[in-house]
Write an enzyme that holds these catalytic residues in place. Sequence first.
Site, short mmCIF file in Angstrom:
data_model
loop_
_atom_site.label_atom_id
_atom_site.label_comp_id
_atom_site.label_asym_id
_atom_site.label_seq_id
_atom_site.Cartn_x
_atom_site.Cartn_y
_atom_site.Cartn_z
N TYR A 175 0.55 -8.92 4.49
CA TYR A 175 -1.48 -8.07 5.19
C TYR A 175 -1.33 -6.83 4.41
O TYR A 175 -0.99 -5.92 5.41
CB TYR A 175 -1.09 -8.28 6.59
CG TYR A 175 -2.57 -8.04 7.40
CD1 TYR A 175 -3.70 -8.03 6.81
CD2 TYR A 175 -2.78 -8.48 8.70
CE1 TYR A 175 -4.88 -7.11 7.72
CE2 TYR A 175 -3.87 -7.56 9.59
CZ TYR A 175 -5.44 -7.33 8.52
OH TYR A 175 -6.52 -6.87 9.38
N LYS A 197 -2.26 -11.38 2.54
CA LYS A 197 -3.71 -11.29 2.88
C LYS A 197 -4.91 -10.10 2.31
O LYS A 197 -3.79 -8.46 2.98
CB LYS A 197 -4.18 -11.55 4.56
CG LYS A 197 -5.63 -10.84 4.68
CD LYS A 197 -5.68 -10.85 6.51
CE LYS A 197 -6.87 -10.25 6.89
NZ LYS A 197 -7.20 -10.00 8.44
#
EC number: 4.3.3.7
Length: 294
Positions: free
Chosen positions: A136, A164
């Site tokens: 992330y 992400k």
Amino acid sequence: MGDFGKILTAMITPFKADGSVNYDVASKLAAHLVNNGTDTLVVCGTTGESPTLTWDEEYQLFVEVLQTVSGKAKVIAGCGSNSTTEAIAATQKAAKIGVHGSLQVVPYYNKPPQAGLYQHFQAIAQACPDLPMLLYNVPGRTGQNLSPETVVRLAEIENIVGIKEASGNLDQASEIRRLTPKEFQIYAGDDSLTLPLLAIGAKGVVSVASHIVGNQLQQMIESFNMGKIQIATDIHLQLFPLFKALFLTTNPIPVKHALKLQGWEVGSIRLPLWEADTEIYQKLEVVLNKLSLI
């Protein structure tokens, strides 16, 4: 390993009036989201107010949501920390109850160099080799960017299956896509960039807007994948004002307000977050009304 679908909802955490976690509403919301376009629930990420949740609260949320959606959707546990030791402990504990993956944010505040970032994520992956991991990258919150070169190295680790990507940098996402195997999954970290990122090879989105327009987002991605680009573009443009309205102030303040307008008892947010000014909520309500969402 680790196919999480196209729409991953970064789920909010509901609170009671006394500020404690409302696990009953969390379960009901999880079931609703899965019935309305969500493939995978990301629990205790940024949108879930993870910085102000205790480890015990996070673990109980994993348990409740996993039980609620068992057999219907997957659950990714937000187990990231700026302490590698803490991230490993939280991830191992979540893995034991059967979550389908973990979300590991770039360590915040201590601002490690790229070599340290590689070692951090590698250590977590090695400690939980059977659990798929999503990286992330959100430099706007962490103060450090995970470079494409580091992502490429991490993608070589078997259970690091995707990222992400919330840097907002399309060039960076393009470089990651260019240099990683096609099996490595890229997810937009911003709803407004989902369609542009699909065009360069992303799989889907870790979404905030899917709390209220999950089915529409599924239709947009499916249309794009079927070559119906104009339909996908039309949906994107229709929803674009909502994407922006949900970030008129710090996430998840606006989306929680939107859910309350729809009748969900999600409570307030935890300090140091605070309710937005009336003007911001009014702007959000105008957009929701125009889209017939309230």
